[in-house]
Design a protein around this motif. Sequence first.
Motif, PDB file in Angstrom:
ATOM      1  N   VAL A  77       0.844  -1.191   0.000  1.00 45.66           N
ATOM      2  CA  VAL A  77       0.000   0.000   0.000  1.00 45.66           C
ATOM      3  C   VAL A  77       0.883   1.245   0.000  1.00 45.66           C
ATOM      4  O   VAL A  77       1.848   1.332   0.764  1.00 45.66           O
ATOM      5  N   ILE A  78       0.550   2.216  -0.845  1.00 51.62           N
ATOM      6  CA  ILE A  78       1.196   3.518  -0.800  1.00 51.62           C
ATOM      7  C   ILE A  78       0.113   4.578  -1.009  1.00 51.62           C
ATOM      8  O   ILE A  78      -0.401   4.748  -2.123  1.00 51.62           O
ATOM      9  N   SER A  79      -0.262   5.254   0.081  1.00 52.50           N
ATOM     10  CA  SER A  79      -1.358   6.228   0.017  1.00 52.50           C
ATOM     11  C   SER A  79      -0.864   7.662  -0.085  1.00 52.50           C
ATOM     12  O   SER A  79      -1.666   8.579  -0.298  1.00 52.50           O
ATOM     13  N   ASP A  80       0.431   7.888   0.082  1.00 51.81           N
ATOM     14  CA  ASP A  80       0.964   9.251   0.011  1.00 51.81           C
ATOM     15  C   ASP A  80       0.914   9.765  -1.427  1.00 51.81           C
ATOM     16  O   ASP A  80       1.196   9.033  -2.381  1.00 51.81           O
ATOM     17  N   THR A  81       0.584  11.031  -1.575  1.00 52.74           N
ATOM     18  CA  THR A  81       0.562  11.664  -2.882  1.00 52.74           C
ATOM     19  C   THR A  81       1.983  12.087  -3.273  1.00 52.74           C
ATOM     20  O   THR A  81       2.902  12.070  -2.447  1.00 52.74           O
ATOM     21  N   PRO A 134       2.425   7.413 -10.279  1.00 51.57           N
ATOM     22  CA  PRO A 134       1.123   6.786 -10.081  1.00 51.57           C
ATOM     23  C   PRO A 134       0.325   7.433  -8.958  1.00 51.57           C
ATOM     24  O   PRO A 134       0.885   8.058  -8.064  1.00 51.57           O
ATOM     25  N   GLU A 135      -0.976   7.253  -9.017  1.00 51.87           N
ATOM     26  CA  GLU A 135      -1.859   7.704  -7.958  1.00 51.87           C
ATOM     27  C   GLU A 135      -1.704   6.778  -6.746  1.00 51.87           C
ATOM     28  O   GLU A 135      -1.216   5.661  -6.865  1.00 51.87           O
ATOM     29  N   PRO A 136      -2.112   7.222  -5.543  1.00 53.26           N
ATOM     30  CA  PRO A 136      -2.088   6.334  -4.380  1.00 53.26           C
ATOM     31  C   PRO A 136      -2.841   5.041  -4.666  1.00 53.26           C
ATOM     32  O   PRO A 136      -3.831   5.026  -5.404  1.00 53.26           O
ATOM     33  N   SER A 137      -2.361   3.951  -4.071  1.00 53.27           N
ATOM     34  CA  SER A 137      -2.988   2.649  -4.289  1.00 53.27           C
ATOM     35  C   SER A 137      -2.930   1.830  -3.010  1.00 53.27           C
ATOM     36  O   SER A 137      -1.921   1.825  -2.314  1.00 53.27           O
ATOM     37  N   TRP A 138      -4.027   1.138  -2.728  1.00 54.85           N
ATOM     38  CA  TRP A 138      -4.095   0.247  -1.572  1.00 54.85           C
ATOM     39  C   TRP A 138      -3.972  -1.227  -1.996  1.00 54.85           C
ATOM     40  O   TRP A 138      -4.195  -2.115  -1.201  1.00 54.85           O
ATOM     41  N   ASN A 139      -3.590  -1.435  -3.239  1.00 56.25           N
ATOM     42  CA  ASN A 139      -3.450  -2.803  -3.746  1.00 56.25           C
ATOM     43  C   ASN A 139      -2.436  -2.827  -4.887  1.00 56.25           C
ATOM     44  O   ASN A 139      -2.775  -3.103  -6.036  1.00 56.25           O
ATOM     45  N   VAL A 140      -1.193  -2.516  -4.563  1.00 57.22           N
ATOM     46  CA  VAL A 140      -0.132  -2.502  -5.570  1.00 57.22           C
ATOM     47  C   VAL A 140       0.309  -3.938  -5.852  1.00 57.22           C
ATOM     48  O   VAL A 140       0.612  -4.693  -4.925  1.00 57.22           O
ATOM     49  N   ARG A 141       0.366  -4.299  -7.124  1.00 59.91           N
ATOM     50  CA  ARG A 141       0.723  -5.649  -7.532  1.00 59.91           C
ATOM     51  C   ARG A 141       2.008  -5.613  -8.358  1.00 59.91           C
ATOM     52  O   ARG A 141       2.352  -4.581  -8.942  1.00 59.91           O
ATOM     53  N   ALA A 171      25.415  -2.256  -7.144  1.00 59.39           N
ATOM     54  CA  ALA A 171      26.644  -1.467  -7.195  1.00 59.39           C
ATOM     55  C   ALA A 171      26.365   0.027  -7.256  1.00 59.39           C
ATOM     56  O   ALA A 171      27.037   0.817  -6.589  1.00 59.39           O
ATOM     57  N   GLY A 172      25.374   0.457  -8.035  1.00 62.40           N
ATOM     58  CA  GLY A 172      25.183   1.893  -8.178  1.00 62.40           C
ATOM     59  C   GLY A 172      23.777   2.359  -8.478  1.00 62.40           C
ATOM     60  O   GLY A 172      23.571   3.528  -8.799  1.00 62.40           O
ATOM     61  N   LYS A 173      22.801   1.464  -8.396  1.00 60.73           N
ATOM     62  CA  LYS A 173      21.414   1.844  -8.694  1.00 60.73           C
ATOM     63  C   LYS A 173      20.502   1.351  -7.563  1.00 60.73           C
ATOM     64  O   LYS A 173      19.708   0.431  -7.729  1.00 60.73           O
ATOM     65  N   ARG A 174      20.632   2.002  -6.424  1.00 60.04           N
ATOM     66  CA  ARG A 174      19.826   1.638  -5.253  1.00 60.04           C
ATOM     67  C   ARG A 174      18.703   2.659  -5.063  1.00 60.04           C
ATOM     68  O   ARG A 174      18.875   3.832  -5.377  1.00 60.04           O
ATOM     69  N   ALA A 175      17.591   2.201  -4.550  1.00 59.94           N
ATOM     70  CA  ALA A 175      16.407   3.057  -4.436  1.00 59.94           C
ATOM     71  C   ALA A 175      15.704   2.837  -3.116  1.00 59.94           C
ATOM     72  O   ALA A 175      15.937   1.853  -2.408  1.00 59.94           O
ATOM     73  N   ILE A 176      14.833   3.769  -2.787  1.00 55.38           N
ATOM     74  CA  ILE A 176      13.877   3.618  -1.692  1.00 55.38           C
ATOM     75  C   ILE A 176      12.498   3.504  -2.318  1.00 55.38           C
ATOM     76  O   ILE A 176      12.149   4.287  -3.217  1.00 55.38           O
ATOM     77  N   ILE A 177      11.732   2.537  -1.852  1.00 51.57           N
ATOM     78  CA  ILE A 177      10.360   2.368  -2.322  1.00 51.57           C
ATOM     79  C   ILE A 177       9.432   2.694  -1.152  1.00 51.57           C
ATOM     80  O   ILE A 177       9.378   1.949  -0.175  1.00 51.57           O
ATOM     81  N   PRO A 178       8.734   3.823  -1.224  1.00 54.89           N
ATOM     82  CA  PRO A 178       7.872   4.239  -0.106  1.00 54.89           C
ATOM     83  C   PRO A 178       6.622   3.364  -0.019  1.00 54.89           C
ATOM     84  O   PRO A 178       6.074   2.921  -1.036  1.00 54.89           O
ATOM     85  N   ALA A 179       6.146   3.142   1.203  1.00 61.12           N
ATOM     86  CA  ALA A 179       4.931   2.360   1.412  1.00 61.12           C
ATOM     87  C   ALA A 179       4.315   2.698   2.761  1.00 61.12           C
ATOM     88  O   ALA A 179       5.005   3.126   3.688  1.00 61.12           O
ATOM     89  N   ASP A 180       3.002   2.505   2.865  1.00 64.38           N
ATOM     90  CA  ASP A 180       2.332   2.579   4.163  1.00 64.38           C
ATOM     91  C   ASP A 180       2.518   1.265   4.912  1.00 64.38           C
ATOM     92  O   ASP A 180       2.557   1.225   6.138  1.00 64.38           O
ATOM     93  N   GLY A 181       2.566   0.178   4.157  1.00 62.30           N
ATOM     94  CA  GLY A 181       2.691  -1.150   4.706  1.00 62.30           C
ATOM     95  C   GLY A 181       2.471  -2.163   3.602  1.00 62.30           C
ATOM     96  O   GLY A 181       2.330  -1.797   2.428  1.00 62.30           O
ATOM     97  N   TYR A 182       2.433  -3.427   3.967  1.00 66.44           N
ATOM     98  CA  TYR A 182       2.259  -4.473   2.948  1.00 66.44           C
ATOM     99  C   TYR A 182       1.368  -5.583   3.479  1.00 66.44           C
ATOM    100  O   TYR A 182       1.150  -5.721   4.686  1.00 66.44           O
ATOM    101  N   TYR A 183       0.836  -6.366   2.551  1.00 69.85           N
ATOM    102  CA  TYR A 183      -0.020  -7.487   2.902  1.00 69.85           C
ATOM    103  C   TYR A 183       0.802  -8.776   2.952  1.00 69.85           C
ATOM    104  O   TYR A 183       1.734  -8.966   2.167  1.00 69.85           O
TER     105      TYR A 183
END
Length: 268
Positions: free
Chosen positions: A42-46, A64-71, A132-144
Amino acid sequence: MLPTVHIIGEGYDIGSRTPGTGHPPIGVAGRRYAGRMCGRFVISDTTPDLVRIFDVDTVGEGLPEPSWNVRPTDPIPVVLESKKEGPVVRRLEAARWSLVPSFSKELKLKYPTFNARSEGLATSSAFRASLAGKRAIIPADGYYEWHTVGKQKTPYFIHQGDGPIAFAGLYSWWRDKSKAEDDPERWVLTATIITTDATGDLADIHDRIPVMLPPEFWSTWLDPDVTGDQSLVDQAVAASRPMVPSLAFHEVGPVNDNGPELIEPVRP
């Protein structure tokens, strides 16, 4: 007694199962069977929320728009840093959730890459270049996550209570060689979430959890001047451990459709 067949992936979470029996109950015995983390979050933040929370410098197109069911394969927001000739720039971009290494001939792979196992990540052909050089943060409210006992699957929503969770991730740019040089869709940004062994009460729901980075580790993880290796992954896992006890979870109803009602507890 039927043998256990171990499906060993190269860095990605595929797991194992006993033929003909389905997944075993979660618990002491069930933890012998390593499965991949469930592929829903889930990611509800705009976009403005994420820019503020992660101190983003530039925002890409098509967020993307906020989603409570990211697949898996859905578009997700990712935070990354890049550096050309000037200073480091922190960016918020839209990525396809399932990393595709640059050497792949196809966008759709035969094996799942929405998760990447933290163990041995630096030797994985699918992920080591991104580490090595392409690391990211993936924001979320939580997960199922689904607690499986026999044929009974009970969904839970795992979250931190307040504030976003920052999943440790990797990204890769994949080029579609069937498209023209001037086609803006010839490059596809893809990403994965790194997982590690579950601990405490969460291990009774599932044996894997995503690596969750505390704010003081965000800059280190994203820094393009830091060459990522297994030591950096291990530091990220160690940094995420103190966060695990602070996580909360509750049983939810069927994870269908999309909307904030999906994360409501089934019991008060």
